[in-house]
Design a protein around this motif. Structure first.
Motif, PDB file in Angstrom:
ATOM      1  N   ASN A 107     -18.155   7.186 -32.343  1.00  0.00           N
ATOM      2  CA  ASN A 107     -18.277   8.301 -33.373  1.00  0.00           C
ATOM      3  C   ASN A 107     -17.170   8.809 -34.145  1.00  0.00           C
ATOM      4  N   GLU A 108     -16.176   8.789 -33.420  1.00  0.00           N
ATOM      5  CA  GLU A 108     -14.818   9.222 -33.951  1.00  0.00           C
ATOM      6  C   GLU A 108     -14.302   8.188 -34.875  1.00  0.00           C
ATOM      7  N   ALA A 109     -14.488   6.926 -34.739  1.00  0.00           N
ATOM      8  CA  ALA A 109     -14.017   5.878 -35.398  1.00  0.00           C
ATOM      9  C   ALA A 109     -14.445   5.782 -36.870  1.00  0.00           C
ATOM     10  N   ILE A 110     -13.517   5.449 -37.822  1.00  0.00           N
ATOM     11  CA  ILE A 110     -13.644   5.052 -38.965  1.00  0.00           C
ATOM     12  C   ILE A 110     -13.427   3.646 -39.677  1.00  0.00           C
ATOM     13  N   ASN A 111     -13.882   3.083 -40.545  1.00  0.00           N
ATOM     14  CA  ASN A 111     -13.770   1.742 -40.870  1.00  0.00           C
ATOM     15  C   ASN A 111     -12.489   1.332 -41.482  1.00  0.00           C
ATOM     16  N   SER A 139      -1.515  -9.626 -50.189  1.00  0.00           N
ATOM     17  CA  SER A 139      -2.964 -10.017 -50.804  1.00  0.00           C
ATOM     18  C   SER A 139      -3.834 -10.341 -49.754  1.00  0.00           C
ATOM     19  N   ALA A 140      -3.968  -9.673 -48.835  1.00  0.00           N
ATOM     20  CA  ALA A 140      -5.116  -9.738 -47.710  1.00  0.00           C
ATOM     21  C   ALA A 140      -5.754  -8.412 -47.582  1.00  0.00           C
ATOM     22  N   GLN A 141      -6.798  -8.086 -46.890  1.00  0.00           N
ATOM     23  CA  GLN A 141      -7.425  -6.985 -46.541  1.00  0.00           C
ATOM     24  C   GLN A 141      -7.540  -6.895 -44.758  1.00  0.00           C
ATOM     25  N   MET A 142      -7.662  -5.902 -44.239  1.00  0.00           N
ATOM     26  CA  MET A 142      -7.760  -5.574 -42.882  1.00  0.00           C
ATOM     27  C   MET A 142      -8.975  -6.050 -42.496  1.00  0.00           C
ATOM     28  N   PRO A 143      -9.233  -6.794 -41.413  1.00  0.00           N
ATOM     29  CA  PRO A 143     -10.442  -7.155 -40.923  1.00  0.00           C
ATOM     30  C   PRO A 143     -11.474  -5.991 -40.934  1.00  0.00           C
ATOM     31  N   GLU A 144     -12.890  -6.306 -41.448  1.00  0.00           N
ATOM     32  CA  GLU A 144     -13.992  -5.436 -41.303  1.00  0.00           C
ATOM     33  C   GLU A 144     -14.164  -4.925 -39.929  1.00  0.00           C
ATOM     34  N   ASP A 145     -13.815  -5.571 -39.077  1.00  0.00           N
ATOM     35  CA  ASP A 145     -14.324  -5.110 -37.436  1.00  0.00           C
ATOM     36  C   ASP A 145     -13.032  -4.533 -36.969  1.00  0.00           C
ATOM     37  N   TRP A 146     -11.971  -3.822 -37.702  1.00  0.00           N
ATOM     38  CA  TRP A 146     -11.073  -2.863 -37.105  1.00  0.00           C
ATOM     39  C   TRP A 146     -11.779  -1.683 -37.421  1.00  0.00           C
ATOM     40  N   PRO A 187     -15.163 -11.423 -28.337  1.00  0.00           N
ATOM     41  CA  PRO A 187     -15.934 -12.249 -29.562  1.00  0.00           C
ATOM     42  C   PRO A 187     -16.991 -11.402 -29.839  1.00  0.00           C
ATOM     43  N   GLY A 188     -17.180 -10.976 -30.998  1.00  0.00           N
ATOM     44  CA  GLY A 188     -18.661 -10.252 -31.582  1.00  0.00           C
ATOM     45  C   GLY A 188     -18.496  -8.794 -31.492  1.00  0.00           C
ATOM     46  N   LYS A 189     -17.115  -8.213 -30.760  1.00  0.00           N
ATOM     47  CA  LYS A 189     -16.737  -6.895 -30.578  1.00  0.00           C
ATOM     48  C   LYS A 189     -15.983  -6.377 -31.637  1.00  0.00           C
ATOM     49  N   PRO A 190     -15.937  -5.039 -31.894  1.00  0.00           N
ATOM     50  CA  PRO A 190     -14.756  -4.746 -32.958  1.00  0.00           C
ATOM     51  C   PRO A 190     -13.378  -4.244 -32.043  1.00  0.00           C
ATOM     52  N   VAL A 191     -12.453  -4.099 -32.791  1.00  0.00           N
ATOM     53  CA  VAL A 191     -11.064  -3.940 -32.228  1.00  0.00           C
ATOM     54  C   VAL A 191     -10.988  -2.361 -32.650  1.00  0.00           C
TER      55      VAL A 191
END
Length: 293
Positions: free
Chosen positions: A280-284, A201-208, A174-178
């Motif tokens: 640092n390598e990760a993209i949203n 009709s969905a978007q990928m979660p913002e914390d991915w 909880p509270g952490k990204p994937v």
């Protein structure tokens, strides 16, 4: 929350001998049309959250032989680790940005993921109905043809999406990204995944967040000055570099996931990759919006 609760109940009661049959009712499918789940090549519906051994076990089962749970150096010993989801897809072809009719364009035919942090129920895989023909030249590569996946008893991505989201939430702190990890995720796996979400009709979660191991591979030192021109960066070449051999049918999603698990661990060691470096390598997930209509 209700979906997550149902998935937790499902996971706790899952029988390793028939994981696909247990999950079918949760995907709205009929169990009467399921082929033998023990036959990988013929299995029509293989969605499963498979049980592995404890995170603290010294050795892993045969299905994930040699893959040890991976934890990066944290900024604080009390900071919980984030799940590292290694994933791969098989498709009907290269990614094509579509306009107008959403039925056009290439689709995903197989999806597989494994949480590299280990633990119980750390893998998830399924064939997917692309709702279009599979080109013959691709079928000769991975044995996924039109007759195998374009059937009413093979789930569409929209059927599997609730299960996939529940699986991810069951792994997430909880509270952490994937963190999703794939080879060439920026131009292939990520755009396909975003487009399938868009069709629902969905978007990928913002914390991915997404990490591309192809970008990491470009930072690896060349093996020798004599083979600079042979410094290939595809997954097969990286497996040869690290002398990695993965059993099972080639060019299938889960087999490529297992190969990438090994490769990612080796690359992380060579690059001395820390948790901060990985972030640092990760993209949203929003990065892939440019591939949508």
């Amino acid at each position: 929350m209700a979906l997550l609760f149902r998935f937790s109940q499902l996971r706790n009661s899952m029988l390793s001998s028939c994981p696909a049959r247990v999950l079918i009712p949760y995907a709205g499918l009929s169990p009467g049309k399921l082929l033998d789940p023990k036959s990988y090549e013929r299995r029509l519906f293989s969605t499963s959250a498979q049980e592995t051994v404890s995170l603290h076990s010294a050795s892993l089962g045969s299905c994930i032989s040699g893959i040890q749970p991976l934890k990066f150096q944290q900024t604080s010993e009390h900071e919980p680790s984030v799940p590292l989801l290694i994933f791969d897809i098989e498709t009907t072809g290269y990614f094509q940005k579509i306009t107008g009719n959403v039925q056009k364009g290439n689709r995903i035919t197989e999806f597989a993921v494994r949480d590299l942090c280990g633990g119980k129920n750390s893998t998830f895989e399924t064939l997917l109905n692309p709702e279009r023909d599979v080109p013959g030249h691709l079928a000769t590569v991975n044995n996924i043809n039109t007759d195998l996946v374009c059937r009413p008893d093979v789930p569409r991505f929209s059927d599997v999406l609730p299960l996939l989201l529940a699986f991810v939430r069951s792994r997430q702190t909880p509270g952490k990204p994937v963190i999703w990890v794939a080879h060439n995720v920026k131009r292939f796996d990520g755009p396909f995944l975003a487009q399938e979400f868009d069709r629902c009709s969905a978007q990928m979660p913002e914390d991915w967040l997404f990490v591309d191991t192809l970008c990491l591979a470009r930072k690896l030192p060349k093996l020798s000055a004599s083979n600079d021109k042979k410094h290939l960066l595809n997954l097969e070449s990286l497996c040869k570099r690290y002398e990695i051999s993965v059993e099972g049918p080639s060019h299938r999603a889960m087999q490529d996931v297992m190969a990438l698990c090994h490769v990612f661990q080796k690359m992380s060691f060579d690059l001395q990759l820390t948790h901060e470096g990985l972030m640092n390598e990760a993209i949203n997930a929003s990065y892939f919006s440019k591939y949508l209509n």
